[in-house]
Design an enzyme around this catalytic site. Structure first.
Site, PDB file in Angstrom:
ATOM      1  N   ASP A   1      -7.957  -2.621   4.847  1.00  0.00           N
ATOM      2  CA  ASP A   1      -8.146  -1.369   5.579  1.00  0.00           C
ATOM      3  C   ASP A   1      -8.081  -0.125   4.685  1.00  0.00           C
ATOM      4  O   ASP A   1      -8.629   0.916   5.027  1.00  0.00           O
ATOM      5  CB  ASP A   1      -7.071  -1.243   6.662  1.00  0.00           C
ATOM      6  CG  ASP A   1      -5.665  -1.245   6.070  1.00  0.00           C
ATOM      7  OD1 ASP A   1      -5.388  -2.074   5.178  1.00  0.00           O
ATOM      8  OD2 ASP A   1      -4.835  -0.412   6.479  1.00  0.00           O
TER       9      ASP A   1
ATOM     10  N   THR B   1       0.853  -1.171   0.000  1.00  0.00           N
ATOM     11  CA  THR B   1       0.000   0.000   0.000  1.00  0.00           C
ATOM     12  C   THR B   1       0.892   1.225   0.000  1.00  0.00           C
ATOM     13  O   THR B   1       1.962   1.177   0.590  1.00  0.00           O
ATOM     14  CB  THR B   1      -0.779   0.012   1.344  1.00  0.00           C
ATOM     15  OG1 THR B   1      -1.458  -1.209   1.482  1.00  0.00           O
ATOM     16  CG2 THR B   1      -1.729   1.181   1.464  1.00  0.00           C
TER      17      THR B   1
HETATM   18  N1  GLY Z   1      -3.136  -2.656   3.877  1.00  0.00           N
HETATM   19  C1  GLY Z   1      -3.620  -3.106   2.649  1.00  0.00           C
HETATM   20  C2  GLY Z   1      -4.527  -4.221   2.726  1.00  0.00           C
HETATM   21  O1  GLY Z   1      -4.529  -4.984   3.672  1.00  0.00           O
HETATM   22  O2  GLY Z   1      -5.286  -4.409   1.801  1.00  0.00           O
END
Ligand code: GLY
Length: 338
Positions: A228, A197
């Site tokens: 998230d 991310t």
């Molecule tokens: N932090 C990115 C995801 O878990 O999709």
């Protein structure tokens, strides 16, 4: 820089944006300032900094910053990224401004810049989140072209290997970068760097905060899975009175503690950005247990209204990019607990 000198320079018409730090009773404050997750953040920060140094709004900075990563055809963010277990790239993104406005898209396909669609959701609809086909339909209506999915060579190889080795079932995400970032090409075909991310938070010269977050999510995830990153309060939260935070890593565990909202609320109670991130990481470990937490990575980064910043993660290997001047754009290792 002393406030008196700052005001004098401003009155002479010298851009306040060249004044990226000044002294206050609380120490050296950075403003404007942008920070972002992982080493892809260096290039993203450069684009964000162009906006900030020109006196632009933090919201524009955080959008334009992460668009660089979305365009980069690496394995972790954007249309060239790791697909889901059915071989389809689905992207998640969210954005939040200084007024508490926010927008988000989840599991959107064939759109190059989900962050910009998230911004349109924020600015042009009465909603906060659009997902799947509805998000894509909205994007097309807004003039975003539908792209053909084209996995990067790394993502293709990684997916093919994953299909062989993991027998077509989702894997637990582990992000151990050992200082090289999740984009290290030699790691992409091992299945080890199976997601990441970019999260970015910024404060502009006017002291306004914004944040953005964009991802292809967990590599080889189940179809329809959201992490998230598109969820306000989990992957990203901004409160213009206090600060802003974003997250990277195993999204499920960030969601469980409303991670970035927690970080901002801890800053409201007086914690520094670094200590607030640390407490949030400790919360994850408490909820999940130490042994299971050793199997995952989560990192938080945060800035506060005073222009202080910090980051913390579960285990060694997370880093983030910090930029507050033309010649100050550098990586910092996140401190870790396990
Ligand atoms: N932090 C990115 C995801 O878990 O999709």
């Amino acid at each position: 820089m002393e406030r008196r000198k700052f005001l004098t320079l401003s009155s002479l018409g010298i851009s306040a944006l060249s004044l990226s730090s000044f002294k206050s009773a609380k120490g050296t404050l950075r403003r404007p300032l942008v920070i972002s997750t992982w080493d892809a953040g260096i290039e993203a920060n450069k684009a964000a900094w162009k906006v900030l140094r020109g006196g632009g709004r933090a919201l524009d900075a955080v959008e334009q910053g992460v668009m660089v990563t979305e365009s980069s055809q690496n394995c972790c963010v954007g249309l060239g990224a790791n697909p889901d277990r059915d071989g389809i790239v689905t992207l998640d993104a969210c954005i939040m401004d200084e007024l508490g406005n926010c927008g988000s898209v989840g599991a959107i396909e064939r759109i190059k810049h989900p962050i910009s669609v998230a911004r349109r959701v924020m600015e042009k609809t009465p909603h906060v989140m659009l997902v799947g086909q509805g998000a894509q339909q909205f994007a097309v209506e807004e003039g975003f072209p539908l792209e053909e999915q084209k996995l990067s060579p790394d993502a293709k190889r990684s997916y093919e290997n994953w299909l062989k080795k993991n027998e077509y079932k989702p894997v637990i995400n582990i992000e151990k970068t050992q200082g090289h970032g999740p984009f290290a090409p030699n790691k992409l075909d091992t299945g080890e760097w199976n997601h990441d991310t970019i999260g970015m938070v910024a404060i502009d010269a006017n002291g306004n905060l914004s944040g953005s977050c964009t991802t292809s999510g967990a590599g080889f995830k189940m179809r329809g899975r959201l992490g998230d990153s598109p969820i306000i309060g989990a992957g990203l939260f901004v409160d213009n009175e206090i600060g802003a935070a974003t997250a990277t890593g195993q999204g499920e565990d960030v969601i469980r503690i409303c991670g970035t909202h927690l970080v901002v609320e801890l800053m409201r109670q007086g914690l520094s950005p670094e200590n607030a991130c640390k407490k949030a990481v400790e919360r994850i470990i408490k909820v999940k247990g130490t042994e299971k937490s050793k199997q995952i990575q989560v990192g938080f980064i945060a800035i506060n209204k005073q222009g202080e910043y910090g980051g913390y993660c579960i285990q060694k290997g997370f880093n983030f990019a910090v930029c507050y001047a033309d010649d100050k754009n550098f990586m910092e290792d996140g401190k870790y607990i396990l």
